[in-house]
Design a protein around this motif. Sequence first.
Motif, PDB file in Angstrom:
ATOM      1  N   GLY A  58     109.230  48.716 -64.840  1.00 52.13           N
ATOM      2  CA  GLY A  58     109.889  47.435 -65.039  1.00 52.13           C
ATOM      3  C   GLY A  58     109.032  46.219 -64.754  1.00 52.13           C
ATOM      4  O   GLY A  58     109.541  45.108 -64.665  1.00 52.13           O
ATOM      5  N   ASN A  59     107.716  46.391 -64.620  1.00 53.27           N
ATOM      6  CA  ASN A  59     106.827  45.252 -64.444  1.00 53.27           C
ATOM      7  C   ASN A  59     106.573  44.597 -65.795  1.00 53.27           C
ATOM      8  O   ASN A  59     106.255  45.280 -66.765  1.00 53.27           O
ATOM      9  CB  ASN A  59     105.477  45.707 -63.842  1.00 53.27           C
ATOM     10  N   GLY A  60     106.740  43.290 -65.856  1.00 53.11           N
ATOM     11  CA  GLY A  60     106.551  42.559 -67.107  1.00 53.11           C
ATOM     12  C   GLY A  60     105.088  42.503 -67.522  1.00 53.11           C
ATOM     13  O   GLY A  60     104.210  42.254 -66.702  1.00 53.11           O
ATOM     14  N   LEU A  61     104.854  42.761 -68.809  1.00 56.17           N
ATOM     15  CA  LEU A  61     103.507  42.733 -69.366  1.00 56.17           C
ATOM     16  C   LEU A  61     103.471  41.849 -70.601  1.00 56.17           C
ATOM     17  O   LEU A  61     104.429  41.795 -71.371  1.00 56.17           O
ATOM     18  CB  LEU A  61     103.038  44.139 -69.736  1.00 56.17           C
ATOM     19  N   GLU A  62     102.348  41.178 -70.793  1.00 57.54           N
ATOM     20  CA  GLU A  62     102.078  40.412 -72.000  1.00 57.54           C
ATOM     21  C   GLU A  62     100.722  40.855 -72.507  1.00 57.54           C
ATOM     22  O   GLU A  62      99.797  41.086 -71.726  1.00 57.54           O
ATOM     23  CB  GLU A  62     102.040  38.914 -71.690  1.00 57.54           C
ATOM     24  N   VAL A  63     100.610  40.995 -73.828  1.00 56.96           N
ATOM     25  CA  VAL A  63      99.322  41.299 -74.446  1.00 56.96           C
ATOM     26  C   VAL A  63      99.070  40.249 -75.514  1.00 56.96           C
ATOM     27  O   VAL A  63      99.954  39.971 -76.323  1.00 56.96           O
ATOM     28  CB  VAL A  63      99.305  42.726 -75.056  1.00 56.96           C
ATOM     29  N   SER A  85     120.774  48.624 -61.729  1.00 57.10           N
ATOM     30  CA  SER A  85     121.184  48.076 -63.016  1.00 57.10           C
ATOM     31  C   SER A  85     120.857  46.591 -63.139  1.00 57.10           C
ATOM     32  O   SER A  85     120.945  46.019 -64.207  1.00 57.10           O
ATOM     33  CB  SER A  85     122.687  48.280 -63.226  1.00 57.10           C
ATOM     34  N   SER A  86     120.444  45.938 -62.026  1.00 58.53           N
ATOM     35  CA  SER A  86     120.124  44.520 -62.083  1.00 58.53           C
ATOM     36  C   SER A  86     118.735  44.268 -62.671  1.00 58.53           C
ATOM     37  O   SER A  86     118.375  43.136 -62.929  1.00 58.53           O
ATOM     38  CB  SER A  86     120.207  43.896 -60.687  1.00 58.53           C
ATOM     39  N   VAL A  87     117.936  45.320 -62.881  1.00 57.41           N
ATOM     40  CA  VAL A  87     116.616  45.165 -63.466  1.00 57.41           C
ATOM     41  C   VAL A  87     116.773  44.794 -64.938  1.00 57.41           C
ATOM     42  O   VAL A  87     117.471  45.460 -65.690  1.00 57.41           O
ATOM     43  CB  VAL A  87     115.784  46.469 -63.329  1.00 57.41           C
ATOM     44  N   VAL A  88     116.098  43.708 -65.354  1.00 54.40           N
ATOM     45  CA  VAL A  88     116.168  43.239 -66.729  1.00 54.40           C
ATOM     46  C   VAL A  88     115.297  44.131 -67.600  1.00 54.40           C
ATOM     47  O   VAL A  88     114.149  44.376 -67.273  1.00 54.40           O
ATOM     48  CB  VAL A  88     115.691  41.770 -66.819  1.00 54.40           C
ATOM     49  N   LYS A  89     115.839  44.613 -68.693  1.00 52.59           N
ATOM     50  CA  LYS A  89     115.080  45.481 -69.590  1.00 52.59           C
ATOM     51  C   LYS A  89     114.744  44.808 -70.919  1.00 52.59           C
ATOM     52  O   LYS A  89     114.019  45.341 -71.721  1.00 52.59           O
ATOM     53  CB  LYS A  89     115.869  46.776 -69.877  1.00 52.59           C
ATOM     54  N   ASP A  90     115.290  43.632 -71.181  1.00 49.96           N
ATOM     55  CA  ASP A  90     115.068  42.925 -72.431  1.00 49.96           C
ATOM     56  C   ASP A  90     113.671  42.303 -72.415  1.00 49.96           C
ATOM     57  O   ASP A  90     113.410  41.396 -71.621  1.00 49.96           O
ATOM     58  CB  ASP A  90     116.134  41.840 -72.600  1.00 49.96           C
ATOM     59  N   PRO A  91     112.741  42.777 -73.258  1.00 48.33           N
ATOM     60  CA  PRO A  91     111.373  42.267 -73.211  1.00 48.33           C
ATOM     61  C   PRO A  91     111.252  40.779 -73.532  1.00 48.33           C
ATOM     62  O   PRO A  91     110.258  40.159 -73.194  1.00 48.33           O
ATOM     63  CB  PRO A  91     110.622  43.119 -74.233  1.00 48.33           C
ATOM     64  N   SER A  92     112.260  40.175 -74.150  1.00 50.02           N
ATOM     65  CA  SER A  92     112.176  38.737 -74.412  1.00 50.02           C
ATOM     66  C   SER A  92     112.296  37.937 -73.120  1.00 50.02           C
ATOM     67  O   SER A  92     111.982  36.753 -73.079  1.00 50.02           O
ATOM     68  CB  SER A  92     113.260  38.304 -75.405  1.00 50.02           C
ATOM     69  N   CYS A  93     112.733  38.573 -72.035  1.00 46.87           N
ATOM     70  CA  CYS A  93     112.858  37.896 -70.742  1.00 46.87           C
ATOM     71  C   CYS A  93     111.550  37.887 -69.957  1.00 46.87           C
ATOM     72  O   CYS A  93     111.425  37.169 -68.969  1.00 46.87           O
ATOM     73  CB  CYS A  93     113.944  38.557 -69.905  1.00 46.87           C
ATOM     74  N   ARG A 126     108.718  36.598 -70.643  1.00 47.66           N
ATOM     75  CA  ARG A 126     108.033  35.302 -70.697  1.00 47.66           C
ATOM     76  C   ARG A 126     108.368  34.401 -69.526  1.00 47.66           C
ATOM     77  O   ARG A 126     107.549  33.641 -69.077  1.00 47.66           O
ATOM     78  CB  ARG A 126     108.374  34.562 -71.989  1.00 47.66           C
ATOM     79  N   THR A 127     109.602  34.468 -69.047  1.00 48.45           N
ATOM     80  CA  THR A 127     110.021  33.557 -67.992  1.00 48.45           C
ATOM     81  C   THR A 127     109.823  34.131 -66.600  1.00 48.45           C
ATOM     82  O   THR A 127     110.021  33.441 -65.623  1.00 48.45           O
ATOM     83  CB  THR A 127     111.506  33.181 -68.165  1.00 48.45           C
ATOM     84  N   GLY A 128     109.434  35.377 -66.514  1.00 45.00           N
ATOM     85  CA  GLY A 128     109.283  36.014 -65.213  1.00 45.00           C
ATOM     86  C   GLY A 128     107.838  36.245 -64.871  1.00 45.00           C
ATOM     87  O   GLY A 128     106.923  35.855 -65.587  1.00 45.00           O
ATOM     88  N   GLN A 129     107.634  36.900 -63.764  1.00 46.15           N
ATOM     89  CA  GLN A 129     106.285  37.270 -63.369  1.00 46.15           C
ATOM     90  C   GLN A 129     105.804  38.379 -64.279  1.00 46.15           C
ATOM     91  O   GLN A 129     106.557  39.283 -64.619  1.00 46.15           O
ATOM     92  CB  GLN A 129     106.281  37.751 -61.921  1.00 46.15           C
ATOM     93  N   HIS A 130     104.539  38.306 -64.657  1.00 52.52           N
ATOM     94  CA  HIS A 130     103.992  39.344 -65.528  1.00 52.52           C
ATOM     95  C   HIS A 130     102.472  39.371 -65.433  1.00 52.52           C
ATOM     96  O   HIS A 130     101.851  38.436 -64.959  1.00 52.52           O
ATOM     97  CB  HIS A 130     104.437  39.136 -66.979  1.00 52.52           C
ATOM     98  N   LEU A 131     101.904  40.489 -65.898  1.00 56.42           N
ATOM     99  CA  LEU A 131     100.462  40.625 -66.056  1.00 56.42           C
ATOM    100  C   LEU A 131     100.164  40.409 -67.526  1.00 56.42           C
ATOM    101  O   LEU A 131     100.939  40.822 -68.388  1.00 56.42           O
ATOM    102  CB  LEU A 131      99.994  42.035 -65.679  1.00 56.42           C
ATOM    103  N   CYS A 132      99.035  39.794 -67.823  1.00 58.75           N
ATOM    104  CA  CYS A 132      98.666  39.568 -69.217  1.00 58.75           C
ATOM    105  C   CYS A 132      97.276  40.141 -69.462  1.00 58.75           C
ATOM    106  O   CYS A 132      96.353  39.915 -68.677  1.00 58.75           O
ATOM    107  CB  CYS A 132      98.688  38.074 -69.530  1.00 58.75           C
TER     108      CYS A 132
END
Length: 139
Positions: free
Chosen positions: A131-136, A78-86, A88-94
């Motif tokens: 749960g891996n952060g993505l940006e497009v 449950s500690s995994v953040v699911k809010d996509p607005s978060c 931006r501040t974390g690790q992500h692939l773009c």
Amino acid sequence: MARVVGEGVSLNHIAIESSDIKRLTKFYKEMFGFEEVETPNFGDNHFKIVWMSLPSSSFLLHILQHVKNEEDDATPSSSVVKDPSCVRTGQHLCFTISNFHSFIQTLKEKGIEISETNSTIKRVFFYDPDGNGLEVVSS
């Protein structure tokens, strides 16, 4: 002439873990057009892995089967953040995408929660099924 640090360096691959590599492989194929490529046999492959590439680049994405360990038990899921607005501040692939608006429509049709920004750059943030952060961003 002195050697310049970083000279001749290029990104080879990014590796991410997945609890279900088949599901995540399908996601990256459908959403970004990745294709599976042959996974070399290093002689010590004691875990499942899928190598993928984008047809228009030499960039590789490695999806590794997550092997449960003691740390997993110490971190509640449950500690995994699911809010996509978060994202931006974390690790992500773009990824840069030329058909940005139709891509956004596809995300919405698939029920993927997104966070759009109000900036001069058209971009959107979301998570893949693991749960891996993505940006497009729009090209």
